[in-house]
Design an enzyme around this catalytic site. Structure first.
Site, short mmCIF file in Angstrom:
data_model
loop_
_atom_site.label_atom_id
_atom_site.label_comp_id
_atom_site.label_asym_id
_atom_site.label_seq_id
_atom_site.Cartn_x
_atom_site.Cartn_y
_atom_site.Cartn_z
N CYS A 512 30.32 -23.10 -3.16
CA CYS A 512 29.39 -23.60 -4.17
C CYS A 512 28.42 -24.61 -3.56
O CYS A 512 27.53 -25.12 -4.23
CB CYS A 512 30.16 -24.25 -5.33
N GLU A 555 26.03 -20.03 -5.78
CA GLU A 555 27.28 -19.70 -5.07
C GLU A 555 26.98 -18.66 -4.02
O GLU A 555 26.30 -17.66 -4.30
CB GLU A 555 28.32 -19.17 -6.06
#
Length: 634
Positions: A512, A555
């Protein structure tokens, strides 16, 4: 619920509620409080040369038996700050370290000056440069600018910008890795980025939100988001009702909790003076079940036992009363969280269940997950379905494959993989999350997943050993590692453990925070060294999934494959010109050496056996059988 104020102290307020600060604008006033002993008793150690934090910790704690609290070290510097909890420990460290010889260098150690309070330092600098505080007409940053700066941009444009950012990051990474490892040049030519997958839901998608309790520019108590960091000189908090990425349930939770704090006799936490009590509110919501879990963070250092019980009762009564109201939203689970300076070795702030259910439930990929308060769960449930599909597609598990789910949380990735492979082994440091993972496997009737509670750094090698030892002779071994670490990325010990496990051929890295993860990718691709044993991993394919619409974040999934060409080419050259028996003996001697050096036991002999069979055809069988027994004996 209002009370009279006498000389700035509320009537009936205990002395523990008062904070003794002589001058809030003093950069070092915080040292007069007892929460920052690590800054008071700090030393500087010079002439360290090139060193790792881990090896320095071992020297200080294990060898020299120094009771330190933390180490602070600037990147690529030959010095470090070491903090202690008492003057006696500080002086002991100076006496031992000053003049101590380590790695061929003579160390210097002396008392270090405490760091200035970053908020007060920033304000002082601004006052000196402008000769005044912020002008009244200066435009302050809004909560939308602080948390979802792309909200004013069409979603297609957001995706284009994120794709461009990822391409630039990958380009930088490829250049850095090529400089460090020349053999990466060819594999990197084939490394491809497949773009950014859009989120199916772009508004109200966040299922977890952490709100701060503070004050806005007008001095009103607000439950919302901070507009900047403490180090940047900002403690202002702004309301969240207008933010597009928050669900209505989270906005309701912030709004109603704000009402409670405004009417309570207890104050919001003040980070400038470490005074006050209400510090934060964590909200978890489920789009599937409409459940709402609230976790109220209280700064308890200045509260006595009676105060704490009063606050807990206030919370229970408030939400119990609201549950009877006619409202679209209801608190179904309420927790108290003790948020203060953590003790040494404490990983998370402790929680206490107060009201309602102990968990909430959500769904990904037709799987049902029970979620405890502190467990990790993908922030965007709808996009998580796409994320896991892409991870599985990149990993390409077979029915005989074993998957290592490192940082497994409540088992969402493990369960998603379970129907595509032989089995999954997961590890997670938060024990309650492991309990959730085991429960979720049972709830979804999944029987090929096994979970461990502990530090991933310590468990990777043992999980690899378990897989290898459970693989029968002649049985095909395919071991895939999947890592989904926190924003800070993998610890170097985890990278070393993965690289030292020759049975792991493919690694899927989910991040992330790709900018931070880039540092891990470089370590995975470095040439073999004393720190990183085993052939390097090179990236094959990357794809992003937009888990965070309206923000600058995304992501990124990267598939890495272990470099095998050099090893096989070297083995091939050694076997040329040899008899069938000699070829087999050489190959299995290499395998035996790998077994002994890595301590993994019977590592994958399939590739070596296949190579021998290709060169020697049917004559190999007798020699192969004889040598296999020898290999597995070791």
């Amino acid at each position: 619920m209002e009370e009279a104020i006498i000389d700035g102290v509320k009537k009936g307020e205990s002395l523990e509620h008062q904070t003794n600060v002589t001058d809030v604008n003093d950069e070092f006033a915080y040292l007069q409080r007892n929460e920052f002993t690590s800054e008071v008793f700090k030393i500087e150690v010079r002439n360290l040369g090139y060193f790792g934090i881990g090896e320095l910790k071992k020297l200080l704690r294990n060898k020299l038996k120094l009771d330190m609290s933390k180490i602070k070290s600037p990147t690529h510097k030959e010095f470090a700050f070491v903090c202690f909890r008492s003057q006696a420990d500080q002086q002991k460290a100076i006496n031992i370290l000053n003049g101590y010889k380590w790695k061929g260098k003579i160390l210097r150690a002396f008392v270090a000056k405490a760091s200035a309070d970053p908020l007060q330092k920033k304000r002082k600098e601004e006052n000196q440069s402008e000769k005044q505080t912020y002008p009244a007409n200066k435009k302050q940053r809004t909560s939308a600018e602080a948390t979802c700066p792309l909200a004013g941009m069409p979603y297609e444009e957001q995706l284009k910008q994120k794709s461009s950012n990822m391409e630039e990051l990958i380009k930088t990474f490829k250049g850095e890795l090529t400089k460090i490892n020349k053999s990466a040049s060819k594999p990197l030519e084939d490394f491809k980025f497949e773009g950014v997958e859009p989120s199916p839901q772009i508004t109200g998608y966040r299922n977890k939100n952490e709100f701060t309790v503070g004050k806005n520019s007008a001095g009103e108590i607000v439950v919302g988001f901070r507009l900047g960091s403490y180090a940047d000189g900002s403690v202002e908090v702004s309301e969240v009702d207008h933010l597009p990425h928050l669900p209505d349930a989270a906005k309701w939770a912030a709004r109603t909790f704000q009402q409670l704090v405004r009417h309570s006799k207890y104050e919001p936490f003040n980070p400038e003076t470490n005074s006050g009590h209400f510090r934060q509110l964590t909200v978890r919501t489920s789009s599937q079940t409409k459940e709402i879990m609230l976790m109220v963070g209280i700064y308890s250092s200045n509260l006595n036992a009676n105060d704490l019980e009063e606050i807990k009762s206030e919370l229970i009564n408030y939400y119990d009363t609201r549950s009877g109201e006619e409202s679209q939203f209801t608190c179904t689970s309420l927790y108290y969280q003790d948020v203060k300076h953590r003790e040494a070795g404490q990983m998370v702030s402790p929680i206490e269940h107060l009201f309602g259910a102990t968990h909430i439930t959500d769904n990904i990929d037709n799987l049902e997950f029970r979620i405890s308060p502190l467990a990790f769960f993908q922030i965007n449930t709808a996009a998580a379905d796409i994320l896991y599909q892409k991870v599985i597609a990149l990993a390409q598990p077979q029915l005989h494959s074993t998957v290592l789910d490192i940082y497994c949380g409540i088992g969402s990735i493990a369960l998603a993989f379970s129907k595509h492979c032989k089995r999954v082994l997961g590890v997670e440091i938060i024990s309650t999350a492991v309990n959730d993972a085991e429960y979720n496997a049972q709830k979804n009737r999944v029987q090929n997943c096994k979970f461990y509670a502990g530090n991933a750094d310590d468990y990777i090698q043992s999980m690899v050993k378990e897989v290898v030892y459970d693989t029968a002779p002649g049985e095909q071994l395919d071991l895939i590692a999947v890592v989904d670490p926190p924003r800070a990325g993998l610890h170097n010990r985890s990278i070393a453990a993965i690289r030292a496990a020759p049975a792991i051929k493919r690694l899927v890295y989910i991040s992330c925070n790709p900018e931070r993860a880039r540092l891990n990718w470089i370590e995975l691709g470095r040439p073999e060294s004393k720190q990183y044993k085993g052939n390097p991993f090179f990236p094959k394919t990357a794809i992003a999934v937009d888990m965070f619409p309206h923000t600058t974040h995304t992501e990124l999934i990267v598939l890495f494959e272990r470099q095998m060409e050099n090893l096989l080419e070297e083995n091939s050259k050694k076997t040329e010109g040899n008899s069938v028996e000699g070829t087999c003996a050489i190959m299995f001697q290499l395998i035996r050496e790998a077994i002994i050096s890595t301590e993994y036991g019977a590592i994958a002999t399939t590739e070596a056996s296949s190579m021998i069979k290709t060169k020697t055809k049917t004559k190999t069988n007798d020699a192969l059988t004889a040598n296999t027994s020898a290999v597995f004996f070791y």
